[in-house]
Scaffold this active site. Sequence first.
Site, PDB file in Angstrom:
ATOM      1  N   HIS A 176       0.812  -1.225   0.000  1.00 20.62           N
ATOM      2  CA  HIS A 176       0.000   0.000   0.000  1.00 20.62           C
ATOM      3  C   HIS A 176       0.840   1.267   0.000  1.00 20.62           C
ATOM      4  CE1 HIS A 176      -3.468   2.439   0.316  1.00 20.62           C
ATOM      5  NE2 HIS A 176      -4.209   1.644   1.053  1.00 20.62           N
ATOM      6  N   SER A 295     -25.075  11.674   0.310  1.00 16.83           N
ATOM      7  CA  SER A 295     -24.515  11.015  -0.866  1.00 16.83           C
ATOM      8  C   SER A 295     -24.690   9.502  -0.760  1.00 16.83           C
ATOM      9  CB  SER A 295     -23.019  11.337  -0.977  1.00 16.83           C
ATOM     10  OG  SER A 295     -22.316  10.785   0.129  1.00 16.83           O
ATOM     11  N   THR A 296     -24.471   8.812  -1.874  1.00 16.89           N
ATOM     12  CA  THR A 296     -24.507   7.348  -1.864  1.00 16.89           C
ATOM     13  C   THR A 296     -23.482   6.808  -0.881  1.00 16.89           C
ATOM     14  OG1 THR A 296     -25.266   7.224  -4.160  1.00 16.89           O
ATOM     15  CG2 THR A 296     -24.152   5.288  -3.283  1.00 16.89           C
ATOM     16  N   ASP A 415     -12.809  -5.599 -18.461  1.00 13.19           N
ATOM     17  CA  ASP A 415     -13.004  -6.720 -19.381  1.00 13.19           C
ATOM     18  C   ASP A 415     -11.712  -6.935 -20.167  1.00 13.19           C
ATOM     19  OD1 ASP A 415     -13.708  -8.512 -21.342  1.00 13.19           O
ATOM     20  OD2 ASP A 415     -15.426  -7.374 -22.070  1.00 13.19           O
TER      21      ASP A 415
END
Length: 469
Positions: A176, A295-296, A415
């Site tokens: 990290h 917010s979400t 993808d």
Amino acid sequence: MHDNLIARPSSVKVVEVCRVAPLPSSTDSSIPSDQSLVTLFDLLWLRFLPVETVYIYEIPPTTNPHIFYDSILPKLKASLSLTLQHYFPLAGNLIWPQDSPKPVISFAQGDSVSLTIAESNADNFTYLSSNDFVDAKDYHPLIPPLEVSDERVAAMAIQITFFHNRGFTIGIIMHHAVLDGRIAFLFYKAWAHICKLGTGILSSSSSMSLPDKLKPFHDRMAIHDPDGLGELYANDYLNQEGPNNRSVTHRIPPKVFPQDLVRGTFEFTRANIQTLRDRVVKTTRVSDPSPLHLSTFSLGCAYTWICLVKAGEIKGEKTAMIFGVDVRSRLDPPVPDTYFGNCIVGRVAVAETKGLTGDDGLVVAVKAINEALKSLDDGVFSGAELWVSKFLDFSLYDKIYSIAGSQRFEVYGTDFGWGRPKKIELVSMDKTDAVSLMDSKNGGGAVEVGMALKKPQMEVFASLFAEGL
């Protein structure tokens, strides 16, 4: 160097361990060697456990049992080498030389990424890629070991595991202190882009450009540190566990990791989020002078928080939730969204446990998260001198949760040419008690949270989660 993971179950057989280096492009004879001092933001993560992620891909059933080795694997390897042209520090190492005031991210000619190729002989592909409760330890053999010692740690390692006639997984482990989640997923998207759209990628002289939104910005000097916070943090680390401690990794013996956890994934649809938003608006008094930011992120985290506290039957007075905020756009001057490195600061939401479990628990949680976010108004570096030495006094809270990831990364769009992921799991949260947050594989603006809990607690959480929505 030695492994930092427990021994692999016999269900996964290692076929090959190879090295993948950044492929020199047709225009440049070599990738430049580079040594970058880590920034103050990188140092915050110096001794955190590595981040482990598994992406699960299904391939159409085929009568050709060799399609994985003949077609899929060569494309993945070649496109990885091309992607590392742009993300070359990931082929390097994190070191702390004796003559350096801070650790260094080092890349030199010949550096490469360890790539493990494995096969699974377990008939559990559908189980691993489902939304059922899955034993957390079943994902562990899909993650490779990271080459690590006290003096040096690899930035990244990758494992590709083949499930016969079903699909494959890509397991990635990253340090990290080298980069944050935004750039980790940016690298992954770039790899998928090159693999899916690249032509002639098996040519040894290939090069491939990336769209600007996938090109990393490598200048760590763009992070200004006029107050010398980086030196302060480095000194804090040097004095931890003895003088001149230049360790660049933090290892916890595997025995301390719970071995009886199950993983669960839960989805918030747009309609669910709107239901929560309406509930907060209805509950909050009109006279409240501080309107909430609904917010979400705030609503999803708040609802998950109260369900976790109830499921865990937390009895203490105060509970905390930690989350990261990307501050690339908040710096002065700001740095690009594609800045390669860490650029997040932690914020801590704190609430009375009895408030979280009460009738207005959702409002209590949302207000706590809003208050933590509002602290950014005091400046990105408010209280920064204590971020390493005294970031959080764990004795103040009975339980601390954390949020990892973001729904804005849109990771389910990766993808490689064989379809979108069936499932993505942040495997390392088994060891960190974190909750993962990402966009939903079902699309439509939905988001999903994932967690690892003991099965009885997970069953209670699932019931509370469904009931409240």
